[in-house]
Design an enzyme around this catalytic site. Sequence first.
Site, short mmCIF file in Angstrom:
data_model
loop_
_atom_site.label_atom_id
_atom_site.label_comp_id
_atom_site.label_asym_id
_atom_site.label_seq_id
_atom_site.Cartn_x
_atom_site.Cartn_y
_atom_site.Cartn_z
N THR A 157 4.69 -1.61 8.98
CA THR A 157 5.85 -1.18 8.21
C THR A 157 6.55 -2.42 7.63
OG1 THR A 157 7.85 0.20 8.30
CG2 THR A 157 7.38 -1.14 10.25
N GLU A 158 7.27 -2.24 6.55
CA GLU A 158 8.08 -3.34 5.95
C GLU A 158 7.26 -4.49 5.39
OE1 GLU A 158 11.87 -3.98 5.96
OE2 GLU A 158 11.57 -1.83 5.74
N VAL A 159 6.01 -4.25 5.06
CA VAL A 159 5.19 -5.34 4.51
C VAL A 159 5.23 -5.37 2.98
CG1 VAL A 159 3.64 -5.52 6.50
CG2 VAL A 159 3.02 -4.02 4.57
N GLY A 160 5.90 -4.37 2.39
CA GLY A 160 6.04 -4.37 0.94
C GLY A 160 5.25 -3.29 0.22
N LYS A 161 4.89 -2.22 0.93
CA LYS A 161 4.13 -1.15 0.25
C LYS A 161 4.90 -0.57 -0.93
CE LYS A 161 3.70 1.48 3.84
NZ LYS A 161 4.42 0.61 4.80
N THR A 162 6.23 -0.42 -0.77
CA THR A 162 7.00 0.18 -1.86
C THR A 162 7.17 -0.79 -3.02
OG1 THR A 162 8.15 1.56 -0.25
CG2 THR A 162 9.17 1.36 -2.41
N VAL A 163 7.41 -2.06 -2.70
CA VAL A 163 7.54 -3.07 -3.76
C VAL A 163 6.21 -3.17 -4.54
CG1 VAL A 163 7.83 -5.56 -4.18
CG2 VAL A 163 9.33 -4.38 -2.55
N LYS A 207 5.18 9.93 -2.11
CA LYS A 207 5.35 9.50 -0.71
C LYS A 207 5.38 10.79 0.12
CE LYS A 207 7.32 6.64 2.61
NZ LYS A 207 6.96 5.29 3.07
N SER A 260 10.44 8.80 6.46
CA SER A 260 11.28 8.89 7.66
C SER A 260 12.36 7.82 7.60
CB SER A 260 10.45 8.78 8.94
OG SER A 260 9.77 7.56 9.00
N ASP A 318 12.02 5.60 -0.47
CA ASP A 318 11.01 4.86 -1.24
C ASP A 318 10.87 5.45 -2.65
OD1 ASP A 318 10.76 3.36 1.00
OD2 ASP A 318 8.66 3.80 1.38
N GLU A 320 1.89 6.67 -1.21
CA GLU A 320 2.31 5.66 -0.22
C GLU A 320 2.47 6.26 1.16
OE1 GLU A 320 5.95 3.29 -0.93
OE2 GLU A 320 5.92 2.76 1.20
N GLY A 321 1.81 5.66 2.14
CA GLY A 321 1.95 6.10 3.53
C GLY A 321 3.27 5.62 4.13
N ALA A 322 3.53 6.05 5.35
CA ALA A 322 4.67 5.54 6.13
C ALA A 322 4.09 4.57 7.15
CB ALA A 322 5.41 6.68 6.81
N GLY A 323 4.57 3.32 7.16
CA GLY A 323 4.05 2.33 8.09
C GLY A 323 2.58 2.04 7.85
#
Length: 214
Positions: A13-19, A34, A38, A45, A100-103
């Site tokens: 998580t938080e590695v930048g998938k949304t960016v 998405k 959660s 996102d 986009e997945g979650a985590g």
Amino acid sequence: MMNKRYFITGIGTEVGKTVVSAALVDYLGTAYWKPIQSGDLQASDSMRIRALCTSEPTIFPEQYQLKHPASPHDASEREGIQISLTDFSMPNQTAALLVEGAGGLFVPINSEEFMIDLMDQLGLPAILVCRDYLGCINHTLLSIAALVHKGIQLAFVVFNGAFEPATQRVIESHLPAGTDAIYIPEIKEINKMNLSTAVGQIKIVEHTNGAFRK
Ligand SMILES: Nc1ncnc2c1ncn2[C@@H]1O[C@H](COP(=O)(O)OP(=O)(O)OP(=O)(O)O)[C@@H](O)[C@H]1O
Ligand SMILES: C[C@H](N)[C@@H](CCCCCC(=O)O)NC(=O)O
Ligand SMILES: [Mg+2]
């Protein structure tokens, strides 16, 4: 990049998938979905994609919007909701789509099933986002191994932001045949203008003849 339907996952998580999704939605001209959000429902996102993209993409509504910023199996249980793989089907109105997945891959969606099972069911090739932190080599190579084991095609690994050369090199040299690399620069402040500049700087390097060429 002929096939423009991909599932964007990450090494965590938080590695930048949304960016990265925002950048690739603009770069490829795709829609965005998405399936499970959660937490952050006031700045989801999907909302961030809307705010960051210049291309005004189609954004399909989430199948689940869970309030708790936790793993979906936990957040859903707290809300008395049962998520099941059979709840999801691909939006079919569009040829070009990023999901986009979650985590990361082994984030549970219920007590038995994982994000990687949802990817498998949707049948899309994967894009794996990695970001440089101590531990990212292990997380990246484990994620690649899990995708290979499951038989999910890994179309791209995204090197998101600045990387230590030795880290980048060892990951590049272990990309499976057929997996290309995408490089997205470090962005000082994430906003629409800087995202658009980053889109102009995206680099894609092909993996050919079983070797990774730069
Ligand atoms: N290329 C980049 N340059 C600078 N900062 C970045 C970059 N990519 C991501 N970040 C930072 O990392 C944070 C987390 O990114 P993001 O929200 O895209 O992660 P995520 O993988 O989508 O998380 P989640 O699992 O919650 O969906 C961003 O808010 C931003 O601060
Ligand atoms: C709360 C996070 N932001 C994310 C879910 C991350 C779950 C991580 C679980 C884990 O790997 O331990 N939610 C989401 O992408 O909608
Ligand atoms: Mg995200």
